[in-house]
Design a protein around this motif. Structure first.
Motif, PDB file in Angstrom:
ATOM      1  N   SER A 285       7.986 -21.503 -49.849  1.00  0.00           N
ATOM      2  CA  SER A 285       9.393 -21.132 -49.732  1.00  0.00           C
ATOM      3  C   SER A 285       9.618 -19.787 -50.420  1.00  0.00           C
ATOM      4  CB  SER A 285      10.274 -22.194 -50.399  1.00  0.00           C
ATOM      5  OG  SER A 285      10.085 -22.159 -51.816  1.00  0.00           O
ATOM      6  N   PRO A 286      10.746 -19.125 -50.143  1.00  0.00           N
ATOM      7  CA  PRO A 286      11.043 -17.867 -50.840  1.00  0.00           C
ATOM      8  C   PRO A 286      11.010 -17.991 -52.360  1.00  0.00           C
ATOM      9  CG  PRO A 286      12.497 -18.116 -48.953  1.00  0.00           C
ATOM     10  CD  PRO A 286      11.729 -19.412 -49.075  1.00  0.00           C
ATOM     11  N   ALA A 287      11.502 -19.126 -52.880  1.00  0.00           N
ATOM     12  CA  ALA A 287      11.494 -19.320 -54.336  1.00  0.00           C
ATOM     13  C   ALA A 287      10.062 -19.413 -54.857  1.00  0.00           C
ATOM     14  CB  ALA A 287      12.268 -20.589 -54.697  1.00  0.00           C
ATOM     15  N   GLN A 288       9.202 -20.107 -54.141  1.00  0.00           N
ATOM     16  CA  GLN A 288       7.802 -20.202 -54.557  1.00  0.00           C
ATOM     17  C   GLN A 288       7.110 -18.845 -54.491  1.00  0.00           C
ATOM     18  OE1 GLN A 288       6.877 -23.403 -51.709  1.00  0.00           O
ATOM     19  NE2 GLN A 288       6.058 -24.575 -53.438  1.00  0.00           N
ATOM     20  N   ILE A 289       7.424 -18.076 -53.460  1.00  0.00           N
ATOM     21  CA  ILE A 289       6.818 -16.749 -53.332  1.00  0.00           C
ATOM     22  C   ILE A 289       7.234 -15.863 -54.504  1.00  0.00           C
ATOM     23  CG2 ILE A 289       6.790 -14.632 -51.964  1.00  0.00           C
ATOM     24  CD1 ILE A 289       6.944 -16.381 -49.460  1.00  0.00           C
ATOM     25  N   ARG A 290       8.507 -15.934 -54.895  1.00  0.00           N
ATOM     26  CA  ARG A 290       8.961 -15.132 -56.038  1.00  0.00           C
ATOM     27  C   ARG A 290       8.184 -15.501 -57.297  1.00  0.00           C
ATOM     28  NH1 ARG A 290      14.025 -15.946 -53.552  1.00  0.00           N
ATOM     29  NH2 ARG A 290      14.500 -17.719 -54.918  1.00  0.00           N
TER      30      ARG A 290
END
Length: 330
Positions: free
Chosen positions: A122-127
């Motif tokens: 997810s975008p949060a995991q990528i960050r």
């Protein structure tokens, strides 16, 4: 340092079997259970293949983030094979390698020089991954638009070729068993990238009633095929494309239980071509995904990024090949 002999003794197999399995010898006939024991023994012994010519010690740190837990990975030879290929390529390239599971990054002692992330995020995991990584490469997830290096498979041409062959060999109606995934943090649903190429290739012949969606598990393949058999009866398609080997094994079981002949009544083409495709009865015609080369390509991207300080994202797309077996008429 662990040797092949140590692995052979721990896995209770011959030295030759260990060597051929760890070198991904496609001609080696070995059961999934044996292959699993060898991989687990190699992991437990922290086996590293010797391959550095200069004899220098690794100096850079590479962390592999496997989006599956270890338990999930045990049931999915696809991601296990990719992980092992990354580990082997990274060690040959001189990296010190750490592997974490379930998408976890909180346990990093320090920021690695490279993180190779397997699976979907997810975008949060990528960050979070960006915050702890100097260089980041994704495998089996197209992150080019987000600005990150990635290694993916060319599904478009594989599907076009397989459908053409099915049609040439009598398939007038072709259905699809696709999959859907959810990231480990449950924040993002990942649709099957094989669905749109399949739809485009069939064009006006596409019929949503002949499609079903599972979760890439063997049980979902069985359940969805059994449902289609009940609902469609004599209108069951002449062929199915199935998005991975596990679902294909389940679908095959449902067809055989319903006394539906494979391939004379229904032809099956699966994706991945892990060892279970060749051991099924009948053997499954499969689109072979280059899992070993995915790991090597990911490490190559990482090394290039470090050496050249490349600031632009790069995507590597790997081709496939069709392996014909008894589940089709070609």
């Amino acid at each position: 340092m662990a040797t092949l002999k140590d692995i052979a003794e721990r896995a209770n197999v011959s030295l030759a079997t260990v060597s051929r399995v760890l070198n991904y010898d496609a001609t080696m006939a070995v059961s999934d259970a044996t292959r699993q024991r060898i991989f687990e023994a190699a992991e437990a012994l922290n086996y590293t293949k010797r391959g550095r010519e200069d004899g220098s010690h690794p100096t850079k740190q590479l962390t592999i983030v496997e989006w599956y837990s270890q338990t999930q990975e045990m049931e999915d030879l696809y991601y296990m094979s990719i992980r092992i290929s990354v580990e082997r390529a990274a060690r040959r390239a001189g990296f010190q390698v750490t592997t974490v599971y379930g998408g976890e990054v909180a346990g990093f002692d320090n920021h690695p020089d490279v993180t190779i992330a397997l699976g979907k995020y997810s975008p949060a995991q990528i960050r979070t991954l960006v915050d702890v990584s100097q260089h980041l490469v994704f495998v089996d997830f197209d992150t080019l638009a987000a600005g990150y290096d990635c290694v993916v498979t060319d599904f478009e041409h594989a599907i076009e070729h397989a459908i053409s062959l099915l049609q040439q060999h009598g398939a007038k109606l072709i259905g699809q068993l696709s999959g859907r995934e959810v990231t480990a943090d449950h924040q993002l649903v990942i649709e099957d990238p094989r669905v749109e190429p399949f739809r485009r290739k069939l064009g006006s012949q596409y019929n949503h009633k002949l499609m079903a969606e599972g979760d890439y598990s063997r049980q979902s393949g069985y359940n969805q095929m059994a449902r289609l058999i009940r609902q469609l009866g004599d209108e069951l398609p002449d062929a199915f494309m199935i998005s991975n080997d596990a679902m294909a094994i389940g679908a095959l079981k449902a067809l055989l239980e319903a006394n539906i002949d494979v391939p004379d009544r229904v032809q099956l083409v699966t994706f991945d071509d892990t060892s279970i495709a060749s051991y099924a009865i009948p053997g499954l015609t499969a689109i072979h995904v280059a899992m070993n080369h995915m790991g090597m390509a990911a490490v190559d991207l990482a090394m290039e990024a470090i050496k050249e300080n490349r600031q632009v994202a790069k995507k590597v797309v790997l081709g496939t090949r069709l392996v014909s077996r008894e589940s089709t008429l070609f």
